[in-house]
Design an enzyme around this catalytic site. Sequence first.
Site, PDB file in Angstrom:
ATOM      1  N   ASP A   1       0.604  -1.050   0.114  1.00 13.94           N
ATOM      2  CA  ASP A   1       0.538  -0.157   0.075  1.00 13.94           C
ATOM      3  C   ASP A   1       0.737   1.346  -0.230  1.00 13.94           C
ATOM      4  O   ASP A   1       1.794   1.218  -0.036  1.00 13.94           O
ATOM      5  CB  ASP A   1      -0.768   0.076   1.049  1.00 13.94           C
ATOM      6  CG  ASP A   1      -0.322  -0.232   2.659  1.00 13.94           C
ATOM      7  OD1 ASP A   1       0.311   0.490   2.805  1.00 13.94           O
ATOM      8  OD2 ASP A   1      -0.601  -1.100   2.805  1.00 13.94           O
TER       9      ASP A   1
HETATM   10  N1  URA Z   1      -0.207  -5.430   4.682  1.00 15.15           N
HETATM   11  C1  URA Z   1      -0.441  -4.440   4.400  1.00 15.15           C
HETATM   12  O1  URA Z   1      -1.273  -4.140   5.749  1.00 15.15           O
HETATM   13  N2  URA Z   1       0.082  -3.309   3.652  1.00 15.15           N
HETATM   14  C2  URA Z   1       0.524  -3.775   2.669  1.00 15.15           C
HETATM   15  O2  URA Z   1       1.266  -2.713   1.991  1.00 15.15           O
HETATM   16  C3  URA Z   1       1.566  -4.647   2.699  1.00 15.15           C
HETATM   17  C4  URA Z   1       0.268  -6.116   3.375  1.00 15.15           C
END
Ligand code: URA
Length: 230
Positions: free
Chosen positions: A104
């Site tokens: 993310d």
């Molecule tokens: N888990 C998350 O919360 N964010 C990520 O980017 C990857 C795994």
Amino acid sequence: MRRLDQLLSNLGYCSRREARAWVDDGRVLVNGEPAKDSGQKVNPADVLIDGEPPDHPDGLLLLLHKPLGLVCSHDEREGPNVYSLLPPRWRARNPVVTSIGRLDKDTSGLLLLTDQSPLVHRLTSPKHKVPKIYRATLNRDLPAGLTELFAAGTLVLAGETEPCAPTTLTVLGPREAELTLTEGKYHQVRRMFASQGCEVVTLHRTCFGDLTLDSLASGTWRELPLGYFG
Ligand code: URA
């Protein structure tokens, strides 16, 4: 053998229509001779474009150190994306270069990019259980019993029906831990900690399978052999 105009457009040099002008302008050599026809069938190994061999004619597999603030989506409405870090020609390739799974916007770390869609499907399939390691810092001290809870494989996240697969939690400090996931539910790390009252403040992926970032600077990538995953 591939059509010359298709080769040029698939590798991001120009459109198929523009390929005719590239040929007419003598920018493309086949076996050392100017190409005659943008529709001719060629072996990429015999081609020079502006004096150079074709750019990765068999495909790309990249290991990127994703910085914070970039999304993995190609949709420009979602904000600046990781593909903006790549050379323009790679961004114009078809098939497109895409991420293998996603991190993310507020997560940094190891992200694989490729134009090989079978590889994307293989490595993101829960069947393959590729271990991925995340380092998280939290807004409060880790609650007691979290290692056992995450390892049990019983935690069901809000909105899900299936429990998370067993995960290994390694405590690094009162508010810092490493979590090894073998699946990739949406925002899984943040949601797992949130389910226990902890907010993830920083999140960084350090490993994907046996791959690590080593000293790769944030915002840069290194190439992996296309056959890296067999
Ligand atoms: N888990 C998350 O919360 N964010 C990520 O980017 C990857 C795994």
